[in-house]
Design an enzyme around this catalytic site. Structure first.
Site, mmCIF file in Angstrom:
data_model
loop_
_atom_site.group_PDB
_atom_site.id
_atom_site.type_symbol
_atom_site.label_atom_id
_atom_site.label_comp_id
_atom_site.label_asym_id
_atom_site.label_seq_id
_atom_site.Cartn_x
_atom_site.Cartn_y
_atom_site.Cartn_z
ATOM 1 N N HIS A 72 -5.523 4.543 12.422
ATOM 2 C CA HIS A 72 -4.138 4.865 12.768
ATOM 3 C C HIS A 72 -3.619 5.954 11.847
ATOM 4 O O HIS A 72 -3.699 5.837 10.621
ATOM 5 C CB HIS A 72 -3.251 3.619 12.646
ATOM 6 C CG HIS A 72 -3.364 2.696 13.814
ATOM 7 N ND1 HIS A 72 -2.421 1.736 14.108
ATOM 8 C CD2 HIS A 72 -4.306 2.592 14.783
ATOM 9 C CE1 HIS A 72 -2.779 1.078 15.197
ATOM 10 N NE2 HIS A 72 -3.921 1.576 15.614
ATOM 11 N N TYR A 201 7.304 -1.162 13.472
ATOM 12 C CA TYR A 201 8.121 -1.971 12.570
ATOM 13 C C TYR A 201 9.573 -1.842 13.036
ATOM 14 O O TYR A 201 10.153 -0.752 12.950
ATOM 15 C CB TYR A 201 7.987 -1.481 11.131
ATOM 16 C CG TYR A 201 6.633 -1.730 10.509
ATOM 17 C CD1 TYR A 201 6.444 -2.792 9.625
ATOM 18 C CD2 TYR A 201 5.540 -0.924 10.795
ATOM 19 C CE1 TYR A 201 5.208 -3.030 9.047
ATOM 20 C CE2 TYR A 201 4.294 -1.151 10.226
ATOM 21 C CZ TYR A 201 4.141 -2.208 9.352
ATOM 22 O OH TYR A 201 2.912 -2.445 8.786
ATOM 23 N N PRO A 308 3.860 -10.011 3.655
ATOM 24 C CA PRO A 308 2.934 -9.210 4.461
ATOM 25 C C PRO A 308 3.510 -7.916 5.020
ATOM 26 O O PRO A 308 2.762 -7.124 5.603
ATOM 27 C CB PRO A 308 2.560 -10.163 5.602
ATOM 28 C CG PRO A 308 3.710 -11.112 5.691
ATOM 29 C CD PRO A 308 4.204 -11.283 4.286
ATOM 30 N N LYS A 312 -0.419 -5.279 2.027
ATOM 31 C CA LYS A 312 -1.054 -4.988 0.745
ATOM 32 C C LYS A 312 -1.988 -6.086 0.233
ATOM 33 O O LYS A 312 -2.771 -5.838 -0.685
ATOM 34 C CB LYS A 312 0.036 -4.749 -0.321
ATOM 35 C CG LYS A 312 0.811 -3.465 -0.119
ATOM 36 C CD LYS A 312 -0.042 -2.267 -0.448
ATOM 37 C CE LYS A 312 0.592 -0.982 0.009
ATOM 38 N NZ LYS A 312 -0.114 -0.346 1.098
ATOM 39 N N TYR A 400 2.101 3.238 1.799
ATOM 40 C CA TYR A 400 1.516 2.514 2.927
ATOM 41 C C TYR A 400 0.014 2.759 3.026
ATOM 42 O O TYR A 400 -0.763 1.839 3.322
ATOM 43 C CB TYR A 400 2.200 2.937 4.223
ATOM 44 C CG TYR A 400 1.901 2.027 5.400
ATOM 45 C CD1 TYR A 400 2.617 0.858 5.596
ATOM 46 C CD2 TYR A 400 0.884 2.338 6.299
ATOM 47 C CE1 TYR A 400 2.344 0.007 6.656
ATOM 48 C CE2 TYR A 400 0.598 1.493 7.366
ATOM 49 C CZ TYR A 400 1.326 0.332 7.546
ATOM 50 O OH TYR A 400 1.055 -0.510 8.595
#
Length: 406
Positions: A72, A201, A308, A312, A400
């Site tokens: 991604h 998100y 979550p 990580k 990220y």
């Protein structure tokens, strides 16, 4: 039984550690209290940072990941019925993430360990860690109804939050930092193609939602058909109260809430399908300092837990394993224990950055039960800043895709 490194726990930290040690010519024994089927099927994280992908490849454990994992190059933020895509490679100099479930990482590492590595004992319950202050620590354990002792030069506790390794740290040297969150995640698996080709998100006044996926699974068409078809699986999450129970949520209620929280004004639609699994995951942050006592080292969830939202947990476990192996190899090659002595400091530097990012993402996207209109406006302002400031967006993208393992 005798070995150089005794590893407690066959999660991603313990399995990768054993693999890296094997590649470095250092012997180890892995003790895992559960059976193989349990380890290979417990559902956990599914986002691998760029550094984790690189480590798995270098360890010879990336073949199936490269074939089946989903790279991604972006994530999508949704707020106020708007969509904003974060271009990960464009903001980080080419880094991305890969969707590949922890269950699959564990399957790959278990297969390699059993084929090439040292002993991996399932159903072997570590009872304690003894003598960590000396040069020959011991792990009493129970296996197949018999008690035995594993003598080691070093012990690495990868046995999670409830394991015995952290309990072997004297209270006088232990410090615990933790935070509980007043909400949880309802996670569902659904047999339906993802509604978007990247992770979504979503921040909404009713709470957070995450649209994710698992790599397609190839399944036979039927007994008479030699071919197979790809079966798509979506992994979806909803913010729910901390005391929520999965059985309280009907399938229709799950889909309705996901649709409401991820809705946009541009005609996007949520694909629905049969839900095959539901579970509730509590949200907490936890760090134990230090991560080393004598010849006992902690790795993964034994030392730290993150909510979550930042993806990580597994990636931090990989960082711990890499740091320990590098330090042990350095001592073997130079005679200097400097990197082993610095293990805790080195790991915690990365851990606290991950804790910071995970906390930021969690408070950015979730609505607390006592949130005010002022709090909601601040969340929207923070999201607007990310959407309009390259500096703010870059900070998110860099975190990220992963902090340096060096």
């Amino acid at each position: 039984m005798r070995t150089t490194v005794g590893i407690i726990g066959a999660g991603p930290a313990g399995l990768l550690l054993a693999r890296l040690l094997h590649r470095a010519g250092i012997d180890s024994v892995v003790l895992e209290s559960r059976d193989r089927a349990y380890v290979e099927h417990r559902q956990r994280a599914g986002i691998l940072e760029q550094g984790t992908v690189d480590v798995l490849r270098e360890a010879g454990a990336g073949r199936r990941m490269e074939r089946e994992g989903l790279r991604h190059d972006g994530i999508e933020l949704r707020f106020g019925r708007r969509r904003h895509r974060v271009d990960l490679p464009g903001l980080t100099g080419g880094r991305s993430v890969t969707v590949y479930a922890q269950t699959e990482v564990c399957k790959d590492l278990i297969a390699l360990q059993l084929e090439e590595g040292g002993p991996l004992l399932f159903g072997a319950e570590a009872l304690a860690v003894e003598g960590a202050e000396g040069d020959r620590p011991r792990i009493p354990f129970r296996h197949q109804g018999r008690e035995d002792v594993l003598e080691c030069d070093y012990v690495v506790g990868c046995d999670g939050f409830w394991g015995v390794a952290r309990k072997a740290f004297p209270a006088a040297v232990s410090r615990v930092f933790e935070r509980s969150y007043p909400y949880a995640w309802l996670g569902v698996l659904a047999d339906v193609a993802p509604s978007h080709d990247e992770l979504v998100y979503a921040r909404h006044d009713r709470g957070f939602a995450l649209l994710s996926m698992r790599p397609p699974v190839r399944r036979p068409c039927g007994e008479a058909a030699p071919l197979s078809v790809e079966s798509f699986v979506s992994r979806l999450y909803l913010q729910v109260p901390a005391d929520a129970r999965a059985e309280e949520w009907s399938d229709d209620a799950v889909w309705a809430e996901l649709e409401t929280r991820s809705a946009t004004d541009d005609g996007w639609t949520l694909e629905r399908g049969p839900i095959t699994q539901k579970s509730v995951t509590p949200m907490r942050s936890f760090v134990h300092e230090p991560m080393r006592h004598g010849r006992l080292f902690l790795a993964g969830d034994a030392a730290h837990i993150v909510p979550p939202t930042g993806a990580k947990g597994l990636n931090l476990a990989v960082g711990d394993a890499v740091t320990f192996v590098r330090a042990l190899v350095h001592q073997r090659e130079t005679g200097s224990p400097g990197l082993l002595d610095a293990y805790s400091t080195t790991c915690l530097r990365r851990v606290w950055q991950a804790e910071r990012f995970s906390y930021d993402m969690t408070t950015l996207l979730h609505r607390a039960p006592d949130a005010t209109d002022f709090d909601a406006r601040l969340q929207l302002a923070r999201l607007e800043r990310i959407a309009t400031s390259r500096a703010a967006e870059t900070d998110l993208a860099e975190a990220y895709t992963g902090f340096s393992l060096d």
